[in-house]
Design a protein around this motif. Structure first.
Motif, mmCIF file in Angstrom:
data_model
loop_
_atom_site.group_PDB
_atom_site.id
_atom_site.type_symbol
_atom_site.label_atom_id
_atom_site.label_comp_id
_atom_site.label_asym_id
_atom_site.label_seq_id
_atom_site.Cartn_x
_atom_site.Cartn_y
_atom_site.Cartn_z
ATOM 1 N N GLY A 208 33.545 40.026 22.176
ATOM 2 C CA GLY A 208 32.783 38.954 22.795
ATOM 3 C C GLY A 208 33.497 38.257 23.929
ATOM 4 O O GLY A 208 32.863 37.551 24.720
ATOM 5 N N THR A 209 34.806 38.428 24.050
ATOM 6 C CA THR A 209 35.526 37.805 25.155
ATOM 7 C C THR A 209 35.023 38.326 26.493
ATOM 8 O O THR A 209 34.866 37.563 27.450
ATOM 9 N N CYS A 210 34.778 39.620 26.569
ATOM 10 C CA CYS A 210 34.315 40.234 27.824
ATOM 11 C C CYS A 210 32.813 40.503 27.836
ATOM 12 O O CYS A 210 32.272 40.883 28.881
ATOM 13 N N HIS A 211 32.146 40.328 26.703
ATOM 14 C CA HIS A 211 30.693 40.539 26.616
ATOM 15 C C HIS A 211 30.079 39.328 25.912
ATOM 16 O O HIS A 211 29.518 39.437 24.828
ATOM 17 N N HIS A 212 30.192 38.199 26.574
ATOM 18 C CA HIS A 212 29.868 36.925 25.936
ATOM 19 C C HIS A 212 28.407 36.544 26.128
ATOM 20 O O HIS A 212 27.798 36.838 27.165
ATOM 21 N N HIS A 213 27.867 35.860 25.128
ATOM 22 C CA HIS A 213 26.488 35.383 25.210
ATOM 23 C C HIS A 213 26.268 34.475 26.420
ATOM 24 O O HIS A 213 25.203 34.513 27.053
ATOM 25 N N ARG A 214 27.246 33.652 26.732
ATOM 26 C CA ARG A 214 27.066 32.681 27.817
ATOM 27 C C ARG A 214 26.920 33.345 29.179
ATOM 28 O O ARG A 214 26.415 32.732 30.119
ATOM 29 N N PHE A 215 27.337 34.601 29.287
ATOM 30 C CA PHE A 215 27.328 35.274 30.582
ATOM 31 C C PHE A 215 26.489 36.550 30.546
ATOM 32 O O PHE A 215 26.809 37.541 31.187
ATOM 33 N N LEU A 223 36.198 42.261 38.035
ATOM 34 C CA LEU A 223 36.978 43.128 37.154
ATOM 35 C C LEU A 223 37.508 42.274 36.011
ATOM 36 O O LEU A 223 38.044 41.188 36.233
ATOM 37 N N GLY A 224 37.361 42.770 34.804
ATOM 38 C CA GLY A 224 37.707 41.978 33.639
ATOM 39 C C GLY A 224 39.197 41.726 33.496
ATOM 40 O O GLY A 224 40.040 42.458 34.016
ATOM 41 N N ILE A 225 39.512 40.652 32.776
ATOM 42 C CA ILE A 225 40.885 40.361 32.366
ATOM 43 C C ILE A 225 40.942 40.613 30.872
ATOM 44 O O ILE A 225 40.359 39.882 30.078
ATOM 45 N N GLY A 226 41.613 41.660 30.505
ATOM 46 C CA GLY A 226 41.627 42.079 29.114
ATOM 47 C C GLY A 226 42.742 41.450 28.320
ATOM 48 O O GLY A 226 43.023 40.247 28.429
ATOM 49 N N PRO A 234 34.205 33.292 33.995
ATOM 50 C CA PRO A 234 34.792 33.260 35.340
ATOM 51 C C PRO A 234 36.075 32.445 35.435
ATOM 52 O O PRO A 234 36.857 32.634 36.375
ATOM 53 N N THR A 235 36.316 31.543 34.481
ATOM 54 C CA THR A 235 37.539 30.732 34.512
ATOM 55 C C THR A 235 38.671 31.350 33.690
ATOM 56 O O THR A 235 39.725 30.730 33.532
ATOM 57 N N ARG A 236 38.461 32.553 33.172
ATOM 58 C CA ARG A 236 39.507 33.210 32.382
ATOM 59 C C ARG A 236 40.736 33.450 33.257
ATOM 60 O O ARG A 236 40.632 33.923 34.395
ATOM 61 N N LEU A 237 41.905 33.132 32.721
ATOM 62 C CA LEU A 237 43.161 33.248 33.460
ATOM 63 C C LEU A 237 43.900 34.520 33.061
ATOM 64 O O LEU A 237 43.732 35.025 31.944
ATOM 65 N N PRO A 238 44.734 35.044 33.967
ATOM 66 C CA PRO A 238 45.420 36.314 33.687
ATOM 67 C C PRO A 238 46.658 36.192 32.813
ATOM 68 O O PRO A 238 47.415 37.156 32.681
ATOM 69 N N GLY A 239 46.883 35.048 32.204
ATOM 70 C CA GLY A 239 47.992 34.906 31.271
ATOM 71 C C GLY A 239 49.252 34.358 31.917
ATOM 72 O O GLY A 239 49.317 34.138 33.129
ATOM 73 N N GLY A 241 53.807 34.190 31.720
ATOM 74 C CA GLY A 241 55.085 34.709 31.243
ATOM 75 C C GLY A 241 55.023 36.169 30.846
ATOM 76 O O GLY A 241 54.350 36.990 31.472
ATOM 77 N N ASP A 242 55.693 36.489 29.759
ATOM 78 C CA ASP A 242 55.751 37.877 29.302
ATOM 79 C C ASP A 242 54.409 38.375 28.779
ATOM 80 O O ASP A 242 54.197 39.590 28.680
ATOM 81 N N ASN A 243 53.512 37.457 28.436
ATOM 82 C CA ASN A 243 52.220 37.856 27.879
ATOM 83 C C ASN A 243 51.137 38.041 28.940
ATOM 84 O O ASN A 243 50.001 38.369 28.601
ATOM 85 N N ARG A 244 51.461 37.822 30.199
ATOM 86 C CA ARG A 244 50.447 37.955 31.243
ATOM 87 C C ARG A 244 49.984 39.412 31.350
ATOM 88 O O ARG A 244 50.688 40.337 30.929
ATOM 89 N N ILE A 245 48.811 39.595 31.926
ATOM 90 C CA ILE A 245 48.245 40.940 32.012
ATOM 91 C C ILE A 245 49.085 41.809 32.942
ATOM 92 O O ILE A 245 49.666 41.337 33.918
ATOM 93 N N LYS A 246 49.160 43.080 32.630
ATOM 94 C CA LYS A 246 49.894 44.032 33.465
ATOM 95 C C LYS A 246 48.985 44.714 34.480
ATOM 96 O O LYS A 246 49.455 45.301 35.454
ATOM 97 N N LYS A 247 47.666 44.619 34.239
ATOM 98 C CA LYS A 247 46.707 45.332 35.080
ATOM 99 C C LYS A 247 45.320 44.768 34.810
ATOM 100 O O LYS A 247 45.005 44.388 33.684
ATOM 101 N N ARG A 248 44.505 44.669 35.839
ATOM 102 C CA ARG A 248 43.114 44.276 35.623
ATOM 103 C C ARG A 248 42.361 45.440 34.969
ATOM 104 O O ARG A 248 42.701 46.610 35.163
ATOM 105 N N VAL A 249 41.319 45.119 34.208
ATOM 106 C CA VAL A 249 40.443 46.174 33.701
ATOM 107 C C VAL A 249 39.791 46.841 34.912
ATOM 108 O O VAL A 249 39.276 46.156 35.800
ATOM 109 N N PRO A 250 39.813 48.161 35.017
ATOM 110 C CA PRO A 250 39.430 48.833 36.267
ATOM 111 C C PRO A 250 37.980 48.661 36.693
ATOM 112 O O PRO A 250 37.667 48.840 37.866
ATOM 113 N N ARG A 251 37.085 48.324 35.749
ATOM 114 C CA ARG A 251 35.667 48.240 36.103
ATOM 115 C C ARG A 251 35.041 46.963 35.569
ATOM 116 O O ARG A 251 35.570 46.320 34.668
#
Length: 588
Positions: A208-215, A223-226, A234-239, A241-251
């Motif tokens: 539900g984080t990437c397929h949410h009812h609100r959206f 491109l999603g932030i996994g 739309p306000t989701r942040l890429p993380g 320190g060490d836990n930040r995302i290494k790559k955007r979701v490609p699609r």
């Protein structure tokens, strides 16, 4: 209207066409048998020759790729529109006439009888010397065209000119029988699993984080932030320190509307999951022969694949046991996830209650989790109660004037329905649209380029390069950004891209993408656009041709797309749960 059709059929056949002396020939020796106008179905306009389906015409083909139809001379040709997906008589202009030892030439359209149930046109095929050799016949032809024009004009004045929406074959309404049967208890269980982060490697992201009812079943991002991101939408942040995302979701995160329909046999934008028995488990998927047996629908099969994806839900190697298992072999992930779920007492009891073949919690495996998720998606995201659905069910007042004009454009001049066809408004096929490329791409192991080759990445067929699956359009106004990579935030810009792809590609700017800032990823976000060879390749693969619409027509088309929004699309049956059995926080 019925009286008019009968009057037209008799008058058109017996009075106007008796003057025609028509020869239709494949060459100067072999003649194609003429189909009698009396044998043409009553709802068609009269025709002297029906172009058969096996000529393989297509409204999207450019002129030089079209089938060349050998014709000596003819007055009236009827094209049965459905096999060719032709929706407007003006689309006939690209069809060539192949003459013996002569260059192909285009039709000259003298009259268009657009109020008939099927599109019919009067054409003058006489060319060159034949125009002189058959001058007497040509006079008869001109007289016939003139009479046909007068008849059309009088009929339009007397009976009124019916709109395309009133005369064309609109899709039949969707009904419950078009969808897989859903068990209500399994769907209720699936709702909890859908929003429970226990299904992810680091237990920090849910379906539900990437397929949410609100959206609208998506996330509002290009491109999603996994795994590793913080927040939702739309306000989701890429993380951090060490836990930040290494790559955007490609699609772009695809919406889930009506993917529980029985006719849906291919999923994901590159079609990497399809109903097939290639691996003797019911599906052709990235898991190949390691996909578990016993998955009853494609919904269940797709639900468990994101759990194995590093940048979506699994996490990075050495971060957790799920990510490590995924690195070893894809099917090693699912027993770990299943054990996590079944040892939670509340989940164990819910599975026992929902599944006849589960008597104790220790019998729960990944197929039960997949079926519950599939049941929830199939029930929750079913939608066919829009104004458009009311209109095709018989309520002609369901659409306003602008939406009706947009409907006419959709099924006519704009040619949208050549791909967005059928009751689901998708032909489930793949097309190259030359959308602006950006992001990390979905590269293959041996691919040296940061790019997304689309369907070719799965089929290994060069003809599929840069092609992506035609999306369904119910509730499309709720599911932006649009395109396989979310290149356009607005429906209007996505429509404009379809009308003139290369111009919109040239005018596109990186700031148009909905991408939360991640400084450490900026170097790669738009690197593909500086690769001139790759951009040239993408520009050369294009399956649609420009169509000229004015601003009002574009507004009408967008208004029609808004009419596809379901009345209950924003208040779905189950919604977002307040809590989940794992006790992990729920993205609200």
């Amino acid at each position: 209207m019925r009286f008019f059709n009968l009057f037209d059929s008799h008058f058109f056949n017996n009075f106007l066409l008796r003057y025609c002396r028509i020869g239709i020939a494949a060459d100067r020796r072999k003649h194609i048998p003429q189909i009698s106008t009396g044998k043409v179905r009553g709802r068609h306009a009269a025709a002297n020759f029906i172009i058969p389906a096996n000529t393989r015409l297509s409204a999207r083909m450019s002129f030089h790729r079209r089938a060349q139809i050998p014709v000596k001379s003819a007055d009236i040709i009827l094209l049965d529109t459905q096999p060719h997906r032709i929706h407007n008589a003006n689309q006939f202009f690209g069809i060539g006439i192949a003459r013996p030892r002569r260059r192909p030439q285009r039709f000259t359209c003298l009259d268009k009888s657009s109020f008939f149930h099927k599109v019919a046109c009067c054409f003058d095929f006489s060319m060159g010397k034949d125009r002189q050799e058959n001058s007497n016949d040509h006079k008869h032809q001109k007289a016939t065209h003139f009479k046909s024009f007068v008849f059309t004009l009088i009929a339009s004045m007397v009976f009124g000119h019916a709109t395309f929406a009133e005369t064309t074959d609109l899709p039949r309404p969707l009904v419950d029988a078009d969808f897989h049967n859903i068990d209500a208890m399994q769907a209720s269980l699936g709702q909890k699993l859908f929003y429970d982060k226990i299904l992810s490697g680091n237990q920090n992201i849910s379906c539900g984080t990437c397929h949410h009812h609100r959206f609208g079943g998506s996330d509002g991002l290009s491109l999603g932030i996994g795994e590793g991101g913080v927040g939702v939408g739309p306000t989701r942040l890429p993380g951090f320190g060490d836990n930040r995302i290494k790559k955007r979701v490609p699609r772009n995160a695809s919406a889930l509307w009506n993917i529980g329909a029985k006719e849906v046999r291919v999923l994901f934008q590159d079609g990497r999951l399809s109903v097939s028995d290639d691996y003797e488990n019911g599906f052709n998927s990235p898991a190949e022969e390691w996909l578990p047996n016993g998955l009853d629908t494609i919904l269940a099969a797709q639900a468990i694949l994101p759990m194995t994806a590093q940048f979506e839900m699994a996490g990075n190697p050495k971060e957790n046991e799920v990510a490590g298992a995924a690195h070893d072999r894809i099917d090693a992930v699912w027993p770990i996830i299943a054990k996590r779920v079944r040892i939670i007492p509340e989940y164990g009891q819910l599975f026992v209650d929902a599944f006849d073949d589960v008597e104790t919690a220790d019998q729960v495996d990944i197929t039960h989790i997949a079926k519950a998720l599939g049941a929830f998606i199939g029930q929750e995201w079913r939608s066919h109660d829009s104004p458009f659905d009311a209109f095709i069910s018989g309520d002609k007042t369901a659409l306003n004037a602008s939406q009706k004009r947009g409907l006419d454009l959709f099924y006519g001049k704009a040619n949208c329905a050549s791909c967005h066809s059928g009751s689901l408004l998708s032909d489930h096929k793949f097309y190259a649209l030359a959308l602006p490329p950006f992001g990390p791409g979905r590269t293959r192991r041996f691919d040296p380029y940061v790019r997304d080759v689309g369907r070719m990445g799965e089929s290994d067929d060069l003809a599929d390069a840069y092609r992506f699956k035609t999306p369904q359009l119910r509730n499309v106004a709720l599911t932006g950004p649009y395109g396989h990579n979310g290149a356009y935030a607005s429906l209007e810009n996505m429509v404009r891209h379809h009308l003139n792809p290369l111009q919109m590609l040239d005018e596109w700017q990186p700031e148009m993408a909905q991408l939360p800032t991640a400084e450490w990823l900026q170097a790669i976000d738009f690197v593909v656009m500086s690769d001139k060879r790759e951009m040239a390749r993408q520009r050369s693969h294009l399956d649609i041709t420009p169509i000229d619409l004015n601003d009002r027509e574009i507004d009408d088309l967008v208004a029609f797309l808004h009419s596809l929004t379901g009345a209950t699309a924003l208040r779905l049956p189950l919604g977002v749960p307040d809590t989940v059995p794992s006790g992990l926080p729920v993205d609200k």
